[in-house]
Design a protein around this motif. Sequence first.
Motif: not given
Length: 557
Positions: A411-422, A506-510
Amino acid sequence: MSDAASQTGPVLSADGKPLKRSLQRALRAQKLRALALIAPLLIFILVTFIAPIADMLFRSVENQIVSDTLPRTTRALQDWDHKAGQPPSEDVFAAFTYDLVAAAERKEHTRLGTRLNYEMTGISSLFRKTGRRVDDFGETYMDQFTQVDPALERPETWMTLMAAPDWQADYAAWDAARVAANKAGRDFDQPAPLFRLKAGVAEVLPETADAYAEFARLAQTENADNPADEEPWPPVFLALYRDLIHVGPGAIGRLDDASQAILAPAHDAVETFETVDLVDLYLDADEDWQNPQVWATIQAFAPAYTPGYFLSSVDLKQTPDGVAAQPEDQRIYVMLFQRTLFMSLVIMGSCVLLGYPIAYLLSNLPMRTSNVLLILVLLPFWTSLLVRTSAWKVLLQQQGVINDVLVWMGIVADDARLVMINNQFGTIVAMTHILLPFMILPLYSVMKTIPPSYVRAAKSLGATNWTAFWRVYFPQSVPGIGAGCILVFILAIGYYITPELVGGTTGTFISNRIAYHISSSLNWGLAAALGTILLAVVLILYWLYDRIVGIDNVSLG
């Protein structure tokens, strides 16, 4: 009948006292017993909840460190106009010298510099560097005074000039009692009588008396020394020069004979003294002391209470000219508040979408099966929050389990892995998983109270499955949705650990910024202001929810 009526009086109890008074006394005793029963809980709530909130509200506006540490300077700056573009007069520098040498002795000048550094970058280093040198300001005058009269170098001379005779007697008695107690092996914890000035000396030598009194009291309180054994600071000699250069011989004549004998030769000689520009001494320490903005910042934050922390919380700042916007690269707090509210709402919505079908399934399955599945819902409560969050880091990272499976499935190419963290996605996924039980449990408890016969009756009257659910079942489950949404939203808006570990930039809170100011930058005032605004936002949203939905419709089952 008339005789009976004339003898009628208040109704009496069995002990002969008026019944009304007895009932009031019994009711009062009952209330006191009830209060005694709940007193431990009230005290616990007061200490652990009300007091911390009150302290947070106070810290968000408290600013007494400036006026307490620089009392003379703040008074001297009241008439200075920063708009003229010139540093203040030498009188202000002299007042600042007396304040700074005392603050350095108490080790408070660095704390003050840190506080003012929040408002103007660089002030902290100014205070540190100058605090190490201010003790020498006035050495030129000290050398010249001791050349005129070597006795001015001796502490006992200053005691004769400045100390009240009754204080000297009190101190001698205290010292004798302390020595006697030590010889006898007894504890002696009576504090020493605090230094008192001789009557009339402050009127003739105002700056000298003020500076010496500060020196003497600090010698007692900070170092536990006897002022009669300590040589004064060089800035005290600076104060003496400034006083003598302006005072006339007649004023010195108002002092006692011993003081006149000490001061008369010095007063006659000060006109010939080599002078030192006090401003130049500060510029030698750091040239930024000639920057009017430094003094304007001290002047602007001299009041004991300030809105500066709240202004900083909304990307504004207090300046000598009024309120202004923060530089564009420092405007982060409004964005963080918006992000916190948005992501908390998204997490709440995700928990509703995922939790409602699960709660519906649990409430309609047989009891034995639903109990087994309910254990799986409760299982996260028995697992460490840190472990659950770390597990999501393993699952979501680019070399993690989910990306490996997607690559293996093509479903995803090895050189186009999804960025799902941080990022925000990782925070939403991890927090939805963590907070999902808080949505399922209220829903489940409410759904268990909905009689199944209602839905069957609707179907028997011709309603479709969807109509029976939407028109009959769902409205009865709304109280559970309301309770779950309140729980999840309030928990999400103040979460800290999960956004810190998986949120990145980009995912931190106040709440992460509040924790930073408490533990790292030590800007507790700004942290308190951010916390106060967050509390106000939650209360406003709670009020809106009550107006729109009604808090009475919320139910935990």
